[in-house]
Design a protein around this motif. Sequence first.
Motif, mmCIF file in Angstrom:
data_model
loop_
_atom_site.group_PDB
_atom_site.id
_atom_site.type_symbol
_atom_site.label_atom_id
_atom_site.label_comp_id
_atom_site.label_asym_id
_atom_site.label_seq_id
_atom_site.Cartn_x
_atom_site.Cartn_y
_atom_site.Cartn_z
ATOM 1 N N ASP A 76 0.826 -1.209 0.000
ATOM 2 C CA ASP A 76 0.000 0.000 0.000
ATOM 3 C C ASP A 76 0.860 1.260 0.000
ATOM 4 O O ASP A 76 0.439 2.312 -0.477
ATOM 5 C CB ASP A 76 -0.920 0.021 1.230
ATOM 6 N N ARG A 130 -7.993 -5.645 -7.051
ATOM 7 C CA ARG A 130 -8.781 -4.543 -6.473
ATOM 8 C C ARG A 130 -8.375 -3.198 -7.060
ATOM 9 O O ARG A 130 -9.221 -2.313 -7.251
ATOM 10 C CB ARG A 130 -8.608 -4.516 -4.945
ATOM 11 N N ASP A 131 -7.088 -3.033 -7.379
ATOM 12 C CA ASP A 131 -6.636 -1.792 -7.992
ATOM 13 C C ASP A 131 -7.253 -1.576 -9.367
ATOM 14 O O ASP A 131 -7.590 -0.455 -9.745
ATOM 15 C CB ASP A 131 -5.107 -1.793 -8.145
ATOM 16 N N SER A 134 -13.544 -3.042 -10.021
ATOM 17 C CA SER A 134 -14.481 -2.837 -8.922
ATOM 18 C C SER A 134 -15.816 -3.455 -9.311
ATOM 19 O O SER A 134 -16.052 -3.778 -10.482
ATOM 20 C CB SER A 134 -14.665 -1.340 -8.611
ATOM 21 N N ARG A 199 -2.342 7.320 -4.660
ATOM 22 C CA ARG A 199 -3.221 6.460 -3.860
ATOM 23 C C ARG A 199 -2.447 5.658 -2.815
ATOM 24 O O ARG A 199 -3.008 4.805 -2.131
ATOM 25 C CB ARG A 199 -4.000 5.505 -4.769
ATOM 26 N N ASP A 340 -14.832 -2.353 -0.216
ATOM 27 C CA ASP A 340 -14.763 -1.042 0.435
ATOM 28 C C ASP A 340 -13.349 -0.689 0.908
ATOM 29 O O ASP A 340 -13.188 0.212 1.732
ATOM 30 C CB ASP A 340 -15.718 -1.010 1.640
ATOM 31 N N GLN A 341 -12.336 -1.397 0.393
ATOM 32 C CA GLN A 341 -10.971 -1.215 0.905
ATOM 33 C C GLN A 341 -10.024 -0.715 -0.179
ATOM 34 O O GLN A 341 -8.871 -1.128 -0.248
ATOM 35 C CB GLN A 341 -10.458 -2.546 1.484
ATOM 36 N N ALA A 342 -10.477 0.222 -1.009
ATOM 37 C CA ALA A 342 -9.659 0.679 -2.133
ATOM 38 C C ALA A 342 -8.328 1.270 -1.675
ATOM 39 O O ALA A 342 -7.301 1.085 -2.324
ATOM 40 C CB ALA A 342 -10.434 1.704 -2.963
ATOM 41 N N ARG A 343 -8.313 1.986 -0.548
ATOM 42 C CA ARG A 343 -7.087 2.645 -0.089
ATOM 43 C C ARG A 343 -6.270 1.770 0.859
ATOM 44 O O ARG A 343 -5.213 2.204 1.337
ATOM 45 C CB ARG A 343 -7.428 3.981 0.581
ATOM 46 N N ALA A 345 -6.102 -1.852 0.110
ATOM 47 C CA ALA A 345 -6.318 -3.153 -0.515
ATOM 48 C C ALA A 345 -5.231 -4.150 -0.137
ATOM 49 O O ALA A 345 -5.504 -5.340 0.053
ATOM 50 C CB ALA A 345 -6.380 -2.991 -2.036
#
Length: 405
Positions: A76, A130-131, A134, A199, A340-343, A345
């Motif tokens: 991350d 996930r990146d 969606s 990000r 719901d964990q885009a930031r 992941a």
Amino acid sequence: MSTTAERPLVAPTVFKLALVLGGLTAFGPLSIDMYLPAMPQMAGELHAADATVQLTLTSFIVGLAAGQLLVGPLSDALGRRRPLLVGLALYVVGSVLCAISPTSGVLIGARAVQAAGAAAGLVIARAVVRDRYSGVEMTRFFSTLMLVNGLAPVLAPVIGAQLLTFTSWRGVFVTLAVLGSALLAVVALVLPESLPADRRTPARPAAALRTYARLLTERTFIGYALASGLMFASLFAYVSGSSFALQGVYDLSPQQFSLVFGLNGIGIILAGAVNRRLVGRFGEHAMLRSGLLLAAVSGLLVLAAVLFGFGLIGLLVPLFFLVSSFGLVMPNASSLALADQARAAGSASALLGVLQFLIGGGLATPLVGLGGPGTALPMAAVVAGFSALALLVSLVLNRPRPALG
């Protein structure tokens, strides 16, 4: 490494991306299961007790869990490519050390190194998905991934047994080193960075701990993560116990057992294909519940077949549907857990993987061994119990939600 890892690359096609990411996620099951048939040979050559050799499995699971918890926040913060390239290189080094280990103690340590490298592939493969995707498209890609790596935990022991017909247990680890080297080269050449710099989050230990604490107390995430972990445990129980049950109790030959193993693996692929086609119409939550219900019912029928003597066919039919349900549960559970964990992941993917392997390898495999040889009841009871628990956890912790698309 920095320049190489960050350079722009042409984005691979969906199929090529699925092959690469499927290979990354297959490292865990392959590294755990491929050498299991060689354990007696390892104990004899290294002059070690069976319990000591079994510690190589324990050290791998511990290393895999610790490695995932470390790699998640790092990916991350630094992006996906650099931690992945370092992890794959570490995996190759660990595999070579396993192959040349002179003692069981060195082998146990080398397995921990190998596991730490494998952890990068497991975590970052899900984070890359996930990146890039969606909603329903993410779930569809996870289903495509199941077509590639769904066979890994099922066929790995068979592959290991075949390798032992012309090489020793050291050759199994050499094979893993070669596979790791090939995938390292492929990733370096074709997999672009998927996490833009804007990000990324700072690499601070305190921030990583806060993220993990938040995820563990987030009802939605932990519900999907536990459901997938419990399903993983059911599959681990099948993988670790089916050879003893089907060959020792139902007198299947090794060739017949391999055929059954392969057919059940095909069931995972078919279920993944069905999920990919239907998830856009019915939604991720409905498909997840369908898979969990199929697993729970099939697990109970497996237990009933053993308890009441329904015979071989009475056992194999529900066992096929139980294993196949993995292809419905895992893509939807992974997609919903990461939605719901885009930031975060990487951290969410790490915790998802840790729960899967700790519950699966830490609980299911020892429970299957409690009954000893000559009975299929431990395997049947464990697969039924964990599949039923997975459905119960999902019913209690996860509420239906609109389709993510």
